[in-house]
Design a protein around this motif. Sequence first.
Motif, mmCIF file in Angstrom:
data_model
loop_
_atom_site.group_PDB
_atom_site.id
_atom_site.type_symbol
_atom_site.label_atom_id
_atom_site.label_comp_id
_atom_site.label_asym_id
_atom_site.label_seq_id
_atom_site.Cartn_x
_atom_site.Cartn_y
_atom_site.Cartn_z
ATOM 1 N N ASP A 11 0.918 -1.146 0.137
ATOM 2 C CA ASP A 11 -0.115 -0.186 0.074
ATOM 3 C C ASP A 11 0.821 1.159 0.067
ATOM 4 O O ASP A 11 0.546 2.179 -0.768
ATOM 5 N N PHE A 51 1.092 4.181 -2.958
ATOM 6 C CA PHE A 51 1.236 5.629 -2.649
ATOM 7 C C PHE A 51 2.360 6.377 -3.141
ATOM 8 O O PHE A 51 2.263 7.660 -3.814
ATOM 9 N N ASP A 96 1.801 6.943 -6.999
ATOM 10 C CA ASP A 96 0.740 7.895 -7.120
ATOM 11 C C ASP A 96 1.166 9.424 -7.454
ATOM 12 O O ASP A 96 1.195 9.810 -6.237
ATOM 13 N N TRP A 100 2.363 12.987 2.949
ATOM 14 C CA TRP A 100 1.038 12.904 3.130
ATOM 15 C C TRP A 100 0.526 14.167 3.704
ATOM 16 O O TRP A 100 -0.658 14.499 3.290
ATOM 17 N N ASN A 158 -6.533 15.034 -0.716
ATOM 18 C CA ASN A 158 -7.338 13.862 -0.225
ATOM 19 C C ASN A 158 -6.312 12.681 -0.271
ATOM 20 O O ASN A 158 -6.762 11.508 -1.035
ATOM 21 N N PRO A 159 -5.191 12.722 0.231
ATOM 22 C CA PRO A 159 -4.403 11.436 0.527
ATOM 23 C C PRO A 159 -5.077 10.423 1.392
ATOM 24 O O PRO A 159 -6.015 10.602 2.152
ATOM 25 N N PRO A 160 -5.167 9.095 1.265
ATOM 26 C CA PRO A 160 -5.910 8.115 1.933
ATOM 27 C C PRO A 160 -5.502 8.161 3.383
ATOM 28 O O PRO A 160 -4.344 7.993 3.837
ATOM 29 N N GLN A 161 -6.456 7.965 4.201
ATOM 30 C CA GLN A 161 -6.355 8.218 5.696
ATOM 31 C C GLN A 161 -5.806 6.666 6.063
ATOM 32 O O GLN A 161 -4.848 6.633 6.983
ATOM 33 N N MET A 162 -5.960 5.950 5.302
ATOM 34 C CA MET A 162 -5.279 4.319 5.641
ATOM 35 C C MET A 162 -3.762 4.574 5.612
ATOM 36 O O MET A 162 -3.001 4.067 6.412
#
Length: 109
Positions: free
Chosen positions: A50, A54, A57, A72, A81-85
């Motif tokens: 993951d 990131f 991307d 991030w 809006n980067p993924p919170q995960m």
Amino acid sequence: MTAKRGLITDTFKVVKKTKREDRRDKKPPPPPTADPEPPCLSERETDLQDLKDFDLDWRFGPCTGISRMKRWERAALHMLNPPQMIKDILLKESTDPDYSESLWHSYPL
């Protein structure tokens, strides 16, 4: 005097073709087997994959020369809006350089 010409079958062997009926009697190939399931990845391998995604991307800006957490935070500051995960993974393993540093960290700039 002329040399006697031979037949083409004197030079090349005669090969008889099989009849179509013989071909139909052959068994059909077995059906393709189902794709084997991919091996289960550990939690660490899943997290690192993951994080690698990131890093690759480009919607969140360049990742060279900056830690993943700073990248991030920069993306969040610019409302990308980067993924919170990703942030959760980084906070969970904040001391491990495999987690904190980007994919390109070991390459010179």
